[in-house]
Scaffold this motif. Structure first.
Motif, PDB file in Angstrom:
ATOM      1  N   ALA A 105      -0.483   2.193  -6.018  1.00 51.72           N
ATOM      2  CA  ALA A 105      -1.159   3.152  -6.646  1.00 51.72           C
ATOM      3  C   ALA A 105       0.389   2.671  -7.817  1.00 51.72           C
ATOM      4  O   ALA A 105      -1.008   3.686  -8.828  1.00 51.72           O
ATOM      5  N   SER A 150      -4.368  -1.186 -11.212  1.00 47.95           N
ATOM      6  CA  SER A 150      -5.690  -0.429  -9.661  1.00 47.95           C
ATOM      7  C   SER A 150      -6.198   0.679  -9.787  1.00 47.95           C
ATOM      8  O   SER A 150      -4.893   1.777 -10.495  1.00 47.95           O
ATOM      9  N   LEU A 174       0.664  -1.216   0.054  1.00 47.59           N
ATOM     10  CA  LEU A 174      -0.574  -0.100   0.285  1.00 47.59           C
ATOM     11  C   LEU A 174       0.561   1.213   0.002  1.00 47.59           C
ATOM     12  O   LEU A 174       0.505   1.906  -0.465  1.00 47.59           O
ATOM     13  N   CYS A 230      -8.136   2.991  -2.675  1.00 51.93           N
ATOM     14  CA  CYS A 230      -7.700   1.937  -3.871  1.00 51.93           C
ATOM     15  C   CYS A 230      -8.178   0.592  -4.172  1.00 51.93           C
ATOM     16  O   CYS A 230      -8.267   0.081  -3.344  1.00 51.93           O
ATOM     17  N   ARG A 231      -8.928   0.465  -5.868  1.00 49.66           N
ATOM     18  CA  ARG A 231      -9.960  -0.398  -5.772  1.00 49.66           C
ATOM     19  C   ARG A 231      -9.238  -1.538  -6.959  1.00 49.66           C
ATOM     20  O   ARG A 231      -8.390  -0.799  -7.827  1.00 49.66           O
ATOM     21  N   CYS A 254      -6.514   4.284  -8.053  1.00 51.46           N
ATOM     22  CA  CYS A 254      -6.856   4.809  -6.847  1.00 51.46           C
ATOM     23  C   CYS A 254      -7.125   6.215  -6.712  1.00 51.46           C
ATOM     24  O   CYS A 254      -6.636   7.010  -7.415  1.00 51.46           O
ATOM     25  N   SER A 255      -7.680   6.653  -5.926  1.00 53.28           N
ATOM     26  CA  SER A 255      -7.822   8.026  -5.518  1.00 53.28           C
ATOM     27  C   SER A 255      -7.196   8.240  -3.996  1.00 53.28           C
ATOM     28  O   SER A 255      -6.006   7.505  -3.568  1.00 53.28           O
ATOM     29  N   ARG A 310      -6.795   4.703   2.241  1.00 54.05           N
ATOM     30  CA  ARG A 310      -4.700   4.762   2.128  1.00 54.05           C
ATOM     31  C   ARG A 310      -4.883   5.587   2.995  1.00 54.05           C
ATOM     32  O   ARG A 310      -3.829   5.570   3.301  1.00 54.05           O
TER      33      ARG A 310
END
Length: 744
Positions: free
Chosen positions: A646, A651, A620, A658-659, A653-654, A675
């Protein structure tokens, strides 16, 4: 887990009942005509003593097998004693411990009542009774010790002002800190409590030694359980060490009361000796020489210590069997040779007895000087037993002697059984003794008329073979505890052990002796050269391709399979010992194919590792050199630098989440990972949770967040601890499941 743990003692009771029925069987079976098959079948039902007769003959065969195999109960009693200790750690609660004790006592009681002077089966009867009692003794002993020495951890992290006395002091120059063990009292209850705190090296001074009373402020934490399943369990060690919390010092330390004059205490002498050696030699050679002289290994740089570990030479940095044995053996040989030069004494006194006494004094003194740590004391006990055997004219290296040493150590420190130090030490000794008890090895080493070159070649060959056998014996244990092992240890030890035993340690002793007259500098130069050569050997073997074997978490069943096969192979006699190869080969295969968890989640939810999806472990966040990330890499069985989630193309990610999707054998798994702890609109979060299978977060999530399979938020992780998730098996391993109802 619980059912399998109780199955052994219960099966002992069942087998005892089964064999007791055999003892009631009649001898002989009346002949039945061939034409009376139907009548014979009816008689089998109506006359059960015929089945009992068959069972009785089976017991006779067991008795004959034990006698023919020269079965020695001594080592197996030590195994049963250790098994009782191990069952206490493995079984989850007092109910299971109590059931195990009663089942074992029942097995022994049945043997006493039903096999008493029956058909000459005293050998089998005595074996069942002794093994049952040894198992009960081991379980009861560790249970009692846990109750007596265990320290309840503090309930939560806290900041506290402490007024305490220093119990222990450990300098760690390589880490830039000094560790202090403090004895204080709880403010509310007034009960005694012990802490271990880290003090930055720049705040340390010589007045902070054992016995001093100090005041300080510290951030305290409960002793850490494993960060993920299979990681190091410091909480368990702290429980038996009596530590309720660990932490770090904040601000200055106030000296309230100076320590009493301690110029001649063991700890003071140890520190002065370590500092003296490091003054004579710089850098890593000085740190290693200080380790050999005083047991202080806190100054060894991390990169050199890693090279020693990957080369299979870490045992040279831990004062244990090799060092204590070298000191005792050198003292014994020197004493007996010098005493033999005095004819009057040689004719009137048994010289081996005097030499053994001198060697025992030297061994005990060296053990105390190097800190009297558990591994050193354990090695000293074993060496003293060897000296007693020599003084009495008995065989010094036998499996019975090893069993006595193991029982003595476990009687004092039963918790040592589950530590890598105890397991590796006794595994190595058992491997050495078993190998050298093989008839062909004895014949190969037997004295004969030959030149020095052939004699040297035979000794070198047997040294390499011994190192190879030790490496094979230790590798599963090392992989189980540390998840990595050096593969070239046999070759590295072939050069390193003679170098340290016959060159470096004698030179260190000589240099310290000459320093009394101030003329030890030339010898210290030679010590430095020998240690530079040792470091060169370590780095050479550690840097070779394929020098390190990495492994994920190895299951307890696999480890028990290996230990059972290894002990059978080592302790049994005759052809039956080869049966131990089957579980050894099977356990080796299971270690090779040990599955890597798809997802690893630390207990605070702030670090995760994703394996089996990319060439590298996905994390992560990057924290190079961090404790959490190092554990994730080890349990994923890789040493490659991880890739931040990321940056993974699959993936999305915002700033908050993260999705990503993980590939499984039968389906894909959708995962959502937080996150940070920033606030998110509940409705949007609930919608995102509903579209994924797994949600992982380091914060509490609302009830409206309902993923399809698993929600691992802060509340779940606080209750269950770190996670190891196997997607294809839909299985979640937790730290809490491994802990049971033990105090830690």
């Amino acid at each position: 887990m619980t059912t399998g743990g109780v199955s052994l003692p219960l099966s002992l009771a069942i087998v005892s009942r089964f064999l007791s029925n055999m003892c009631m069987a009649t001898r002989g079976t009346p002949s039945v005509p061939m034409g009376e098959a139907g009548e014979n079948a009816r008689e089998t039902v109506s006359r059960p003593w015929r089945m009992r007769g068959a069972m009785s003959s089976f017991a006779d065969r067991c008795e004959a097998f034990l006698a023919g195999a020269e079965f020695d109960r001594g080592p197996w009693l030590a195994v049963a004693f250790a098994l009782g200790i191990g069952l206490w750690f493995y079984l989850p609660s007092p109910d299971y411990w109590t059931a195990t004790i009663f089942a074992s006592l029942a097995a022994g009681g049945l043997a006493v009542l039903r096999w008493r002077n029956r058909d000459g089966r005293d050998y089998l009867r005595a074996s069942v009774i002794a093994v049952s009692l040894a198992l009960v003794a081991g379980l009861a002993l560790v249970w009692a010790r846990s109750a007596m020495v265990g320290a309840e951890p503090i309930p939560h992290p806290r900041f506290e002002r402490i007024d305490a006395r220093i119990l222990e002091r450990e300098e760690q120059p390589a880490e830039g800190r000094t560790r202090l063990v403090l004895a204080a009292r709880e403010r509310e209850s007034g009960s005694p409590i012990a802490y271990r705190v880290s003090l930055p090296a720049e705040q340390d001074h010589t007045d902070l030694r054992e016995g001093a009373r100090i005041r300080l402020a510290a951030r305290l934490m409960p002793p850490s359980p494993p960060i993920v399943p299979g990681a190091y369990n410091f909480a368990r060690r702290a429980w038996f060490d009596g530590l309720a919390a660990t932490g770090s010092v904040v601000g200055e330390v106030e000296l309230v009361e100076a320590a009493p004059d301690a110029a001649f205490t063991i700890s003071a002498i140890q520190r002065k000796l370590s500092a003296h050696v490091r003054d004579r030699l710089d850098d890593t050679p000085g740190a290693i020489a200080a380790t050999l002289a005083s047991g202080d290994r806190g100054a060894i740089p991390e990169h050199d210590e890693e090279a020693m570990r990957d080369a299979g030479l870490t045992h040279l940095l831990s004062i244990s069997g090799l060092h204590v044995s070298a000191i005792i053996a050198a003292t014994y040989l020197l004493a007996i040779r010098l005493l033999a030069l005095w004819p009057w004494l040689a004719l009137r006194v048994r010289l081996p007895l005097v030499a053994a006494a001198a060697a025992a004094v030297a061994g005990i003194a060296y053990t105390l000087l190097t800190g009297a740590q558990v591994p050193t004391v354990r090695s000293c006990i074993g060496a003293l037993l060897v000296l007693i055997a020599l003084a009495l004219g008995r065989e010094p290296l036998s499996l019975r002697m090893v069993a006595v040493a193991a029982c003595a150590v476990l009687a004092l420190w039963p918790e040592a059984l589950i530590g890598p130090s105890f397991q590796m030490s006794f595994a190595a000794v058992i491997a050495i003794v078993s190998l050298h008890n093989v008839q062909r090895i004895r014949e190969f080493l037997a004295p004969r008329e030959e030149g020095w070159l052939r004699r040297f070649g035979r000794r070198a060959a047997i040294l390499f073979l011994t190192g190879l056998v030790i490496e094979l014996a230790l590798m599963p244990i090392v992989l189980f505890h540390f998840h990595r092992a050096g593969l070239y240890g046999a070759a590295a030890n072939l050069f390193a052990i003679p170098l340290v035993t016959f060159v470096t340690m004698p030179l260190v002793a000589l240099a310290l002796f000459l320093d009394l007259a101030g003329v030890g500098a030339p010898v210290w130069w030679l010590v430095g050269l020998s240690l530079d050569l040792l470091l060169g050997i370590a780095h050479f073997f550690a840097e070779q391709p394929g020098s390190v074997k990495l492994a994920p978490r190895i299951g307890m069943g696999t480890m028990l399979l290996y230990l059972g096969g290894a002990l059978w192979l080592a302790l049994w006699q005759g052809r039956a010992r080869m049966w131990g190869l089957a579980p050894l080969v099977l356990s080796a295969g299971l270690i090779v194919i040990a599955p890597v968890p798809d997802l690893l989640v630390t207990r605070d939810g702030r670090d995760i590792g994703i394996a089996n999806q990319a060439d590298r472990l996905l994390v992560l966040r990057q924290s190079e050199g961090g404790y959490a990330q190092q554990n994730l890499l080890e349990l994923a069985g890789t040493d490659q630098a991880p890739l931040e989630l990321a940056e993974w193309p699959r993936s999305h990610c915002s700033r908050e989440f993260c999705r990503f999707s993980l590939d499984g054998l039968e389906r894909n798994w959708e995962v959502l990972v937080a996150r940070n702890r920033d606030q998110v609109a509940e409705r949007a979060l609930a919608a995102a949770c509903a579209r994924v299978d797994i949600v992982i977060a380091a914060r509490y999530l609302p009830r409206s967040c309902r993923p399809r399979w698993l929600k691992a938020d802060r509340g779940f992780l606080a209750r269950e601890g770190g996670l190891a998730i196997h997607l294809d098996e839909s299985r979640v391993d937790t730290v809490a499941a491994d802990q049971g109802e033990h105090g830690w």
